[in-house]
Structure formats: structure tokens, C-alpha cells
Write a protein that holds these residues in place. Structure first.
Motif, mmCIF file in Angstrom:
data_model
loop_
_atom_site.group_PDB
_atom_site.id
_atom_site.type_symbol
_atom_site.label_atom_id
_atom_site.label_comp_id
_atom_site.label_asym_id
_atom_site.label_seq_id
_atom_site.Cartn_x
_atom_site.Cartn_y
_atom_site.Cartn_z
ATOM 1 N N ALA A 56 41.302 44.443 42.021
ATOM 2 C CA ALA A 56 41.680 45.367 40.941
ATOM 3 C C ALA A 56 41.756 46.801 41.469
ATOM 4 O O ALA A 56 42.676 47.554 41.126
ATOM 5 N N TYR A 57 40.822 47.173 42.314
ATOM 6 C CA TYR A 57 40.835 48.513 42.912
ATOM 7 C C TYR A 57 42.084 48.713 43.767
ATOM 8 O O TYR A 57 42.774 49.732 43.648
ATOM 9 N N LEU A 58 42.382 47.749 44.639
ATOM 10 C CA LEU A 58 43.549 47.878 45.517
ATOM 11 C C LEU A 58 44.849 47.937 44.717
ATOM 12 O O LEU A 58 45.739 48.737 45.019
ATOM 13 N N LEU A 59 44.958 47.100 43.690
ATOM 14 C CA LEU A 59 46.152 47.120 42.842
ATOM 15 C C LEU A 59 46.264 48.445 42.088
ATOM 16 O O LEU A 59 47.350 49.017 41.971
ATOM 17 N N ALA A 60 45.140 48.935 41.582
ATOM 18 C CA ALA A 60 45.138 50.210 40.856
ATOM 19 C C ALA A 60 45.539 51.350 41.780
ATOM 20 O O ALA A 60 46.346 52.215 41.409
ATOM 21 N N LEU A 61 44.993 51.355 42.984
ATOM 22 C CA LEU A 61 45.316 52.412 43.939
ATOM 23 C C LEU A 61 46.787 52.351 44.329
ATOM 24 O O LEU A 61 47.432 53.372 44.532
ATOM 25 N N ARG A 62 47.325 51.148 44.373
ATOM 26 C CA ARG A 62 48.752 50.971 44.704
ATOM 27 C C ARG A 62 49.640 51.579 43.609
ATOM 28 O O ARG A 62 50.708 52.114 43.895
ATOM 29 N N ARG A 112 52.536 40.323 45.638
ATOM 30 C CA ARG A 112 52.502 38.904 45.257
ATOM 31 C C ARG A 112 51.408 38.649 44.217
ATOM 32 O O ARG A 112 51.618 37.910 43.252
ATOM 33 N N VAL A 113 50.266 39.278 44.388
ATOM 34 C CA VAL A 113 49.175 39.123 43.421
ATOM 35 C C VAL A 113 49.585 39.715 42.079
ATOM 36 O O VAL A 113 49.367 39.120 41.014
ATOM 37 N N LYS A 114 50.211 40.884 42.123
ATOM 38 C CA LYS A 114 50.670 41.557 40.896
ATOM 39 C C LYS A 114 51.685 40.685 40.149
ATOM 40 O O LYS A 114 51.618 40.540 38.924
ATOM 41 N N GLU A 115 52.622 40.099 40.878
ATOM 42 C CA GLU A 115 53.616 39.203 40.276
ATOM 43 C C GLU A 115 52.944 37.995 39.631
ATOM 44 O O GLU A 115 53.287 37.578 38.532
ATOM 45 N N LEU A 129 43.211 56.487 37.723
ATOM 46 C CA LEU A 129 42.854 55.348 38.575
ATOM 47 C C LEU A 129 42.011 54.345 37.796
ATOM 48 O O LEU A 129 42.218 53.131 37.893
ATOM 49 N N PHE A 130 41.082 54.842 36.991
ATOM 50 C CA PHE A 130 40.216 53.957 36.213
ATOM 51 C C PHE A 130 41.013 53.164 35.174
ATOM 52 O O PHE A 130 40.730 51.983 34.944
ATOM 53 N N GLN A 131 41.993 53.778 34.570
ATOM 54 C CA GLN A 131 42.827 53.076 33.590
ATOM 55 C C GLN A 131 43.557 51.903 34.254
ATOM 56 O O GLN A 131 43.583 50.797 33.724
ATOM 57 N N PHE A 132 44.157 52.146 35.418
ATOM 58 C CA PHE A 132 44.822 51.074 36.164
ATOM 59 C C PHE A 132 43.807 49.993 36.569
ATOM 60 O O PHE A 132 44.073 48.801 36.447
#
Length: 154
Positions: free
Chosen positions: A11-17, A144-147, A63-66
Motif C-alpha cells: 500500500a505504501y509503495l502504490l501510494a508513493l507511486r 500489475r498489482v494496481k491493475e 500520501l496518507f489518503q492514497f
């Protein structure tokens, strides 16, 4: 085969992305500390490093919202299929990127193994970068994870 993962890290990596701003110097320093500590003591993730990362994320509203959004999706989705996760080539590059921490004389006391180590390597490489919000863009497995999450939320 599926892998049950650390939803906090993903979740952190996706949010940061998805993060469109620039992290402050203070936030970068806190993330670098998490990277250093994770490299030295990966088994301390559940005892305090996870809380340190979340505290840093909470300090930045966007960042926290994402993060919250992705964390909820990951918690609902269950295990992520292994073919969506890191490739060996990218994992090796992450390990090489993380080497400056080891070069300073710090050696892991309790090494993580397998998929856990792959995610640790990504977090270490991203957090120790001068611009973590740019470094995370190199990790295409996150797309890929996001998809996968988007398909599961339909």
C-alpha cells in the motif's frame, strides 16, 4: 500460486507511486531511517518499523489518503497472484541498490527470506533514494498489482 503479502508495504509503495508532490526533507530522512533499520533488522518490521513507516505516511495528508485507499483494497483482495509480483531481475537490482547500507558495516542480524526479502529490498532501495517518489516509478510490478486491485474492486 498466490502469495500473502505485507499489505502495509505494498500500500505504501502504490501510494508513493501515485503521489504527485515532493516529499519534505524531514519525510525523506524518516524514510531513510526506516530503510536502514529494515536492512539491519528485517524481523523488527512487526515490532516497530511498520509503525514508524505508517507514522511518516500519516504526516503527509495526500500520501496518507492514497495509502489508506490501497491498504483497504489490499486487505479486501486477499492474496496477490505470484506472477504479478517482482521479477528476479528487478529483485537483484534492488539488492544492488541497497548495498551502500551494507558497505557501511551494517549487516542484517535476522535476514528475511523469499518474497518478504524482495519487498524489503524494494522499500530499502526506494527509501534510501534522494527522491523516493521518483525511484518507486522504476518498479513496474506495482502497475500489475494496481491493475489486479482495480479488477477485484469491480
Amino acid at each position: 500460486m498466490e502469495v500473502t503479502n505485507s499489505n502495509t508495504i505494498l500500500a505504501y509503495l502504490l501510494a508513493l507511486r501515485d503521489f504527485s508532490d515532493v516529499l519534505s526533507t524531514s519525510e525523506k530522512e524518516k524514510l531513510q531511517t526506516v530503510a536502514k533499520d529494515l536492512n539491519i533488522q528485517p524481523k523488527a518490521w512487526t515490532s516497530h518499523l511498520e509503525a514508524d513507516l505508517i507514522q511518516t505516511i500519516q504526516g503527509n495528508p495526500q500520501l496518507f489518503q492514497f495509502y489508506r485507499s490501497y491498504k483497504e483494497q489490499l486487505d479486501r483482495s486477499g492474496a496477490i497472484p505470484i506472477d504479478l509480483l517482482l521479477t528476479t531481475e528487478k529483485n537483484e537490482r534492488s539488492s544492488v541498490d541497497a548495498s551502500p547500507l551494507i558497505a557501511k558495516g551494517m549487516t542484517p542480524v535476522t535476514p528475511a527470506t523469499g518474497y518478504e526479502q524482495q519487498l524489503n529490498n524494494v522499500v530499502i532501495a526506494v527509501n534510501q533514494a534522494d527522491c523516493p517518489e521518483q525511484k518507486v516509478q522504476e518498479y513496474t510490478f506495482l502497475d500489475r498489482v494496481k491493475e489486479f486491485l482495480n479488477q477485484n474492486s469491480l
